[in-house]
Write an enzyme that holds these catalytic residues in place. Structure first.
Site, PDB file in Angstrom:
ATOM      1  N   GLY A  36     -14.550  14.985 -28.848  1.00  0.00           N
ATOM      2  CA  GLY A  36     -14.369  13.841 -29.739  1.00  0.00           C
ATOM      3  C   GLY A  36     -15.621  13.004 -29.905  1.00  0.00           C
ATOM      4  N   SER A  64      -5.291  21.246 -31.271  1.00  0.00           N
ATOM      5  CA  SER A  64      -5.160  19.800 -31.024  1.00  0.00           C
ATOM      6  C   SER A  64      -6.504  19.070 -31.054  1.00  0.00           C
ATOM      7  CB  SER A  64      -4.485  19.552 -29.671  1.00  0.00           C
ATOM      8  OG  SER A  64      -5.336  19.988 -28.631  1.00  0.00           O
ATOM      9  N   LEU A  66      -8.675  19.426 -33.608  1.00  0.00           N
ATOM     10  CA  LEU A  66      -9.140  19.260 -34.988  1.00  0.00           C
ATOM     11  C   LEU A  66      -8.876  17.867 -35.553  1.00  0.00           C
ATOM     12  CD1 LEU A  66      -8.252  22.733 -36.582  1.00  0.00           C
ATOM     13  CD2 LEU A  66     -10.196  22.099 -35.176  1.00  0.00           C
ATOM     14  N   GLN A  67      -7.959  17.129 -34.936  1.00  0.00           N
ATOM     15  CA  GLN A  67      -7.636  15.767 -35.373  1.00  0.00           C
ATOM     16  C   GLN A  67      -8.854  14.839 -35.258  1.00  0.00           C
ATOM     17  OE1 GLN A  67      -7.279  13.681 -32.397  1.00  0.00           O
ATOM     18  NE2 GLN A  67      -5.966  11.956 -32.959  1.00  0.00           N
ATOM     19  N   LYS A  81     -16.648  26.093 -27.883  1.00  0.00           N
ATOM     20  CA  LYS A  81     -17.082  24.927 -28.664  1.00  0.00           C
ATOM     21  C   LYS A  81     -18.597  24.846 -28.805  1.00  0.00           C
ATOM     22  CE  LYS A  81     -13.273  21.777 -27.708  1.00  0.00           C
ATOM     23  NZ  LYS A  81     -12.886  20.482 -27.102  1.00  0.00           N
ATOM     24  N   CYS A 188      -6.813  11.217 -22.646  1.00  0.00           N
ATOM     25  CA  CYS A 188      -6.390  11.120 -24.049  1.00  0.00           C
ATOM     26  C   CYS A 188      -5.222  12.048 -24.318  1.00  0.00           C
ATOM     27  CB  CYS A 188      -7.546  11.456 -24.978  1.00  0.00           C
ATOM     28  SG  CYS A 188      -8.814  10.188 -24.987  1.00  0.00           S
ATOM     29  N   CYS A 332       5.960  16.046 -12.647  1.00  0.00           N
ATOM     30  CA  CYS A 332       5.903  14.829 -13.469  1.00  0.00           C
ATOM     31  C   CYS A 332       5.725  15.308 -14.902  1.00  0.00           C
ATOM     32  CB  CYS A 332       4.753  13.921 -13.026  1.00  0.00           C
ATOM     33  SG  CYS A 332       3.132  14.651 -13.285  1.00  0.00           S
TER      34      CYS A 332
END
Lengths: 369, 77
Positions: A36, A64, A66-67, A81, A188, A332
């Protein structure tokens, strides 16, 4: 001549000129993490003509991403990447040298790589890497451009670079001497992030890098800026050298190599984890006690098997009541809090057979649907 | 005597707001004690404290209209 035309709009800035452009061309910048923060920073650094750009990222492109990770497209999913980013950057500016590193940054790799670069940019997503990068920069005396985001907020700062007037130099540990408890850390992935936010913070990081190299303006030394996209607010805070910090960090390469960053950041490296398959076979075939350490009522609600609910913040005080006779599996939402609970139990009852459901009950539910 | 408190990041989940006025606190230590009594979960969180935009680690005297910020570290990228 072709180059001049490419950089024309910044060369005509009177504060910038040809001489700043030459400095950019000679500069070597290492960007750690092409996610990001890394994507937008890399795009502008490459476009501005930074001569050599290194990209460290071991991760593969995921849908997830690409946002907010604007260098990647659908056809890149599953590819490394660093390689995709390097290709895209060279495509937009073939006049620069882009070097992809597709490994996970370790202490050894940091000591090996950082000396080749003038400036290091932290675009990682975890505290362990952030402290490791900071400490390596302090030891090797490299300016560090810090950026971090969560939800609607972001922080940016320039560390380990002396202020020209005061001569004062601070680093990440002067701002945050100790990492937060693993239990209170939100990634995030868990807490979310507005896609444009790392865009804004990453571009601010690139701005600081270009300012430092070109010598234009005043870099954000010894300061951290906190930006809130919902309030449109910028707050800046001054940082001073702190004795708490200097007592804590490794002083030289040998101490650095011996420092356990995962342990320091509570990454629970010794926690035994089980996969969904192992868990399902275990709960069907063995006597096992299952503990949910989420808050009461947290989703997804589980009705498929029996378990006891002990929220993590009550775990320490309720722990003595847990029978360690049978195997114990703790879960969890994402596997983070359960890992912490496992390490708490391990510490209190070293003999007990306890493990954490990897990637949490959300992942289990998805697979078992 | 009243100070202005700014709460950043996930800490505002605990305090339920990002800005508030706090009365009758003479120094940062008293402020933190008052806040953790009111919001016990704050005790579980790590954050740095800034008084009038300067990060402080020692107990620091507060005067009327000072601004204190609670800054948690973020790790996202």
């Amino acid at each position: 001549m072709a180059e001049n035309n490419r950089y024309h709009r910044q060369i005509i800035l009177k504060e910038f000129g040809e001489s700043a452009q030459v400095k950019l061309k000679q500069a070597k910048v290492l960007v750690i993490g092409s996610g990001g923060l890394g994507c937008p920073a890399l795009q502008y650094l490459a476009a501005a003509g930074i001569g050599t750009i290194g990209i460290v990222d071991f991760d593969l492109v995921d849908l997830s991403n690409l946002q907010r990770q604007t260098l990647y497209s659908m056809k890149d999913i599953g590819k490394p990447k660093a390689l995709v980013a390097a290709f895209k950057l060279n495509d937009s500016n073939p006049e620069i040298n882009v070097v992809p590193y597709t490994f996970k940054l370790t202490k050894e790799k940091a000591l090996e790589l950082f000396p080749f670069y003038d400036i290091i940019m932290d675009g990682t997503d975890n505290f362990s890497s952030r402290y490791l990068i900071n400490d390596a920069c302090v030891i090797l005396n490299k300016p560090l451009i810090y950026g971090a985001v969560l939800r609607f907020e972001g922080q940016v700062g320039v560390f380990n670079m002396a202020d020209k007037q005061s001569g004062i130099k601070t680093n990440y540990r002067d701002m945050f001497p100790e990492p937060p408890e693993a239990t209170s850390v939100m990634s995030c992935k868990e807490a979310g992030v507005l896609g444009v936010l790392p865009g804004i913070i990453g571009v601010m990081q690139a701005t600081e890098i270009i300012k430092i190299i070109s010598g234009v303006g005043k870099p954000l030394c010894n300061k951290i800026i906190s930006y809130n996209s919902l309030h449109n607010s910028f707050h800046d805070f001054e940082i001073y050298p702190s004795t708490i910090a200097t007592n804590n960090y490794p002083k030289d390469e040998a101490e650095f190599l011996n420092f356990d960053y995962d342990w320091f950041c509570g990454a629970c490296s010794n926690v035994k984890e089980i996969t969904v398959d192992q868990f399902d076979s275990m709960r069907k075939n063995e006597k096992v006690m299952i503990i949910d350490v989420r808050e009461k009522g947290e989703h997804p609600l589980i009705t498929e098997f029996d378990y006891v609910n002990i929220p993590l913040n009550e775990f320490q005080k309720s722990m003595s009541g847990i029978s360690t006779e049978n195997k114990i599996v703790i879960f969890c939402k994402s596997g983070k809090r359960s890992a912490t609970a496992v390490s708490m139990l391990n510490e209190a009852f070293p003999q007990c057979d306890v493990c954490s459901l990897v990637e949490g009950i959300e992942n289990w539910k998805m697979i078992n649907q | 005597m009243e100070i202005n408190l700014l709460v950043f990041g996930q800490l505002s989940d605990i305090t339920k707001c990002s800005e508030m006025k706090i009365a009758h606190v003479n120094d940062t230590q008293q402020l933190i004690i008052k806040l953790t009594t009111q919001f016990p979960e704050l005790a579980l969180s790590k954050y740095s404290v800034a008084v009038n935009r300067k990060v402080v680690f020692e107990n620091t005297m507060l005067t009327d209209k000072d601004t204190v910020a609670l800054l948690p570290p973020f790790s996202g990228g």
